[in-house]
Design a protein around this motif. Structure first.
Motif, PDB file in Angstrom:
ATOM      1  N   PHE A 163       0.816  -1.218   0.000  1.00 48.46           N
ATOM      2  CA  PHE A 163       0.000   0.000   0.000  1.00 48.46           C
ATOM      3  C   PHE A 163       0.843   1.258   0.000  1.00 48.46           C
ATOM      4  CE2 PHE A 163      -2.646  -3.259   1.788  1.00 48.46           C
ATOM      5  CZ  PHE A 163      -3.822  -3.079   1.081  1.00 48.46           C
ATOM      6  N   GLU A 164       0.300   2.268  -0.648  1.00 48.29           N
ATOM      7  CA  GLU A 164       0.894   3.582  -0.527  1.00 48.29           C
ATOM      8  C   GLU A 164       0.302   4.185   0.749  1.00 48.29           C
ATOM      9  OE1 GLU A 164       1.459   6.731  -3.845  1.00 48.29           O
ATOM     10  OE2 GLU A 164      -0.355   7.292  -2.759  1.00 48.29           O
ATOM     11  N   HIS A 165       1.139   4.357   1.729  1.00 45.73           N
ATOM     12  CA  HIS A 165       0.668   4.909   3.004  1.00 45.73           C
ATOM     13  C   HIS A 165       0.763   6.422   2.891  1.00 45.73           C
ATOM     14  CE1 HIS A 165       0.165   4.382   7.472  1.00 45.73           C
ATOM     15  NE2 HIS A 165       0.445   5.670   7.374  1.00 45.73           N
ATOM     16  N   ARG A 166      -0.359   7.076   3.031  1.00 44.69           N
ATOM     17  CA  ARG A 166      -0.375   8.529   2.823  1.00 44.69           C
ATOM     18  C   ARG A 166      -0.201   9.241   4.161  1.00 44.69           C
ATOM     19  NH1 ARG A 166      -4.886   6.554  -0.923  1.00 44.69           N
ATOM     20  NH2 ARG A 166      -3.535   5.944  -2.630  1.00 44.69           N
ATOM     21  N   ILE A 167       0.862   9.999   4.238  1.00 44.76           N
ATOM     22  CA  ILE A 167       1.116  10.756   5.468  1.00 44.76           C
ATOM     23  C   ILE A 167       0.288  12.031   5.390  1.00 44.76           C
ATOM     24  CG2 ILE A 167       2.886  11.845   6.917  1.00 44.76           C
ATOM     25  CD1 ILE A 167       3.366   8.830   6.568  1.00 44.76           C
ATOM     26  N   LEU A 168      -0.619  12.175   6.356  1.00 41.62           N
ATOM     27  CA  LEU A 168      -1.558  13.289   6.316  1.00 41.62           C
ATOM     28  C   LEU A 168      -1.191  14.321   7.384  1.00 41.62           C
ATOM     29  CD1 LEU A 168      -4.821  11.140   5.999  1.00 41.62           C
ATOM     30  CD2 LEU A 168      -3.440  12.124   4.150  1.00 41.62           C
ATOM     31  N   ALA A 169      -1.490  15.566   7.104  1.00 40.84           N
ATOM     32  CA  ALA A 169      -1.199  16.637   8.069  1.00 40.84           C
ATOM     33  C   ALA A 169      -1.946  16.338   9.366  1.00 40.84           C
ATOM     34  CB  ALA A 169      -1.631  17.978   7.498  1.00 40.84           C
ATOM     35  N   PRO A 170      -1.340  16.667  10.521  1.00 38.34           N
ATOM     36  CA  PRO A 170      -1.950  16.323  11.811  1.00 38.34           C
ATOM     37  C   PRO A 170      -3.431  16.668  11.850  1.00 38.34           C
ATOM     38  CG  PRO A 170       0.148  17.421  12.138  1.00 38.34           C
ATOM     39  CD  PRO A 170      -0.109  17.431  10.659  1.00 38.34           C
ATOM     40  N   PHE A 171      -4.215  15.699  12.346  1.00 35.52           N
ATOM     41  CA  PHE A 171      -5.674  15.871  12.337  1.00 35.52           C
ATOM     42  C   PHE A 171      -6.121  16.974  13.290  1.00 35.52           C
ATOM     43  CE2 PHE A 171      -5.267  11.196  11.260  1.00 35.52           C
ATOM     44  CZ  PHE A 171      -5.465  11.394   9.910  1.00 35.52           C
ATOM     45  N   ASN A 172      -5.227  17.390  14.178  1.00 31.45           N
ATOM     46  CA  ASN A 172      -5.621  18.448  15.110  1.00 31.45           C
ATOM     47  C   ASN A 172      -5.049  19.809  14.732  1.00 31.45           C
ATOM     48  OD1 ASN A 172      -2.966  18.084  15.666  1.00 31.45           O
ATOM     49  ND2 ASN A 172      -3.234  17.509  17.823  1.00 31.45           N
TER      50      ASN A 172
END
Ligand code: ADP
Length: 608
Positions: A163-172
């Protein structure tokens, strides 16, 4: 968490795993602030452990100057006066690459790692990183210095297995932030890869891992701000189990409940659903099962081949708690599982969460509520049982992510009603919440009619809700046809009951034919052999072909002058159709049986 050193409270009472703490005052004479669901560490002083144990606990109730906390571990040796440290964090889970393939306990301790280091059981007061802090991941940034991002926006990617693991901007993250620095390369999950400057000009370092409180949906802020959207589930989850996909469909992003009397085939059904459903990632919460069963799950899964290649474990996360683990950890495990599922959904993946069993989770809630001396509701479950169940299932759903991908989280929960009594509160509250009910029946299992889901008690609201999908993607009139066949099954059952009293002679030929048709539909279509390499999985396209054929066979019967002729005809027909199911589609065998069926129907017709 272990950095917290401020002693801000002391133990004032111990009642099993519920510990009351008295808050201390700071220099200004105010109580140290404490919030509900905060994690605190209870530090027993008088134990002969060689290190200072710090027992994780969650604040359940705050009163003036006091709080009740629930310790996630055994409270042996905890005494009045013991120090309590606050962490300032809620019970959280680490989210980042490296979750897939892991087997965790309810507090995200990786069990395999512990097994290597500590023997199978985790000593008290011992916690392990949820995500391996040593492993390196190759980070590919998708933003540049100067880019602006919001919570949940794509920052970069790493390859996690297939899988391409998508690093997402902090949810908070609040509002817009600007990328002030970013680096590409191979790093651990604790190494900063990016720096953000928020609207107030505050700098913040971002790693590939973020922590999120398990009791709050990962996308809560993203939905509120409108970065991400909830969508209406409008596609079925394709399980390749005929009885489910055709008669009692579950939507992708929908909810379902499977009650399982012991031995009714719950384990096999769950494993089929996780193996063959068209989802990317599977999360399994084995909550409060017996230790033996958990060990079985852990040893079996890694070796289960995935129909898409590799092993099933490559795309699975397992959270398990045996009934020998403390009740609080059991209660938490379901939230840990759902938070991890939401995380992958937010990357745009289709996730399936199987929670087995939610009854054990509810029982853990009942025990805690009892210890807190809350006013009990029905069967001593807390009065908020139903709203807790509802809140849990509401975390399922389809979302449109920040960058417009579609992700889904389908939640299938099992319930284990004692003595198969569906009237008990957990089953009842669950049935009022979910939209599909797959009622496993001990009776059908006894007759070896697998999957032992009883079509007469099961239901799915998605059959009508997904009707536009079925009509467009399969064929117009699909839903009506399925409803017609469900009716046939009911009529067949009515005749069956009549015959139990009067015998075959007591019913008319017409009723007898209805019964034979229903029986044929049951044996050929509803029943499916999990141990046959072909029959185990019927893709929806093949279900459609089979359903048309069955309709033709059942609706256009040759003239059958008496019950003996009818019986003989249906025995042959059922046998041929079953053999067809066991043959690969369009193989010589398949064509052979198809021809035989045609001969049978044609032969009978010309004889008539
Ligand atoms: P439970 O978990 O409800 O106690 P299992 O799932 O372990 O029960 O099933 C008990 C047995 O029933 C299995 O070992 C298997 O022999 C049989 N069985 C269950 N489901 C199926 C199926 N779909 N096809 C064939 N056999 C099945």
């Amino acid at each position: 968490m272990s950095d917290a050193v401020q002693v801000s409270a002391r133990v004032s009472a111990v009642h099993d795993d519920i510990v009351t703490i008295r808050l201390l005052k700071d220099e200004d004479g105010n109580f140290y602030p404490i919030i509900k669901n905060e994690v605190v560490l209870v530090c027993p002083q008088r134990t002969n452990s060689e290190f200072q144990e710090k027992l994780q606990a969650e604040v359940l109730r705050v009163r003036y100057g006091e709080a009740d906390v629930q310790v996630f571990e055994n409270t042996r040796g905890v005494a009045v006066g013991d120090a309590v440290e606050q962490t300032g964090e809620m019970l959280s889970v680490a989210l980042g690459p490296g979750l897939l393939g892991q087997v965790y306990d309810g507090l995200q301790n990786p069990l395999e790692l512990i097994a290597g280091q500590q023997g199978f059981f985790l000593p008290r007061g011992y916690a392990v990183d949820g995500i391996d802090a040593q492993q390196h991941w190759s980070f590919q940034p998708k933003v540049k210095i100067g880019s602006t991002v919001r919570a949940g926006d794509l920052l970069g990617t790493v390859q996690e297995g297939r899988f391409e693991h998508r690093i997402l901007a902090p949810f908070n993250l609040r509002g817009q932030a600007e990328v002030t620095w970013v680096q590409e390369g191979s790093f651990t999950v604790t190494t900063p890869v990016l720096r953000l400057s928020d609207e107030a000009g505050r700098e913040r370092e971002v790693t590939m891992q973020q922590s999120w409180p398990v009791r709050i949906p990962v996308n809560r802020d993203l939905l509120r701000e409108g970065y991400s959207e909830r969508l209406f589930p409008d596609k079925p989850l394709q399980t390749s189990i005929r009885l489910i996909d055709t008669f009692f469909p579950v939507a992708r992003g929908g909810t379902a409940c499977i009650p399982g009397p012991f031995g009714a085939g719950k384990t096999v059904l769950q494993s089929l659903i996780s193996r063959y459903s068209d989802v990317d990632i599977v999360v399994i919460v084995a909550c409060g099962e017996r230790a033996g069963e958990v060990v079985e799950t852990i040893t079996e899964f890694p070796n289960t081949p995935d129909p898409r290649g590799g092993t099933l474990m490559d795309r699975t996360v397992i959270i398990c708690n045996t009934s020998s683990m403390p009740v609080a950890a059991r209660e938490a495990s379901i939230y840990t599982g759902i938070t991890i599922s939401e995380y992958y959904r937010q990357m745009g993946y289709n996730v399936l969460l199987i929670a087995d069993s939610t009854s054990r989770w509810a029982q853990a809630m009942r025990e805690t509520s009892g210890r807190l001396e809350e006013i009990p509701g029905e069967e001593a479950f807390p009065a908020y049982l139903e709203s807790s169940i509802r809140a849990l299932y509401e975390r399922a759903g389809v979302v449109k992510t920040n960058d417009g991908r579609e992700g889904s989280l389908t939640l299938i929960g099992t319930v284990s009603p004692a003595g198969g009594n569906f009237e008990e509160p957990v089953t009842q509250a669950t049935l009022r919440t979910v939209k599909t009910f797959l009622g496993l029946s001990a009776d059908r299992a006894y007759k070896r009619a697998y999957p032992a889901v009883d079509p007469l008690i099961s239901w799915s609201r998605y059959l009508d809700q997904l009707s536009p999908w079925f009509e467009n993607e399969l064929e117009p009139g699909w839903t009506e046809r399925v409803h017609g066949l469900l009716k046939l099954l009911k009529q067949g059952e009515a005749v069956q009951q009549m015959m139990e009293v009067t015998g075959e002679e007591g019913v008319t030929l017409e009723d007898y034919l209805t019964w034979q048709k229903a029986n044929c539909l049951d044996q050929v279509y509803l029943q499916q052999d999990a141990f046959d390499p072909v029959d185990v999985s019927t893709p929806l396209a093949r279900q459609q072909v089979l359903l048309s054929l069955m309709l033709k066979c059942l609706n256009e019967l040759p003239a059958l002058e008496d019950k003996a002729a009818a019986r003989e005809y249906f025995v042959t027909l059922t046998g041929l159709l079953k053999n067809l199911n066991y043959s690969r589609m369009d193989s010589p065998d398949y064509r052979h049986y198809l021809q035989e069926i045609e001969n049978l129907r044609g032969g009978q017709q010309s004889a008539a």
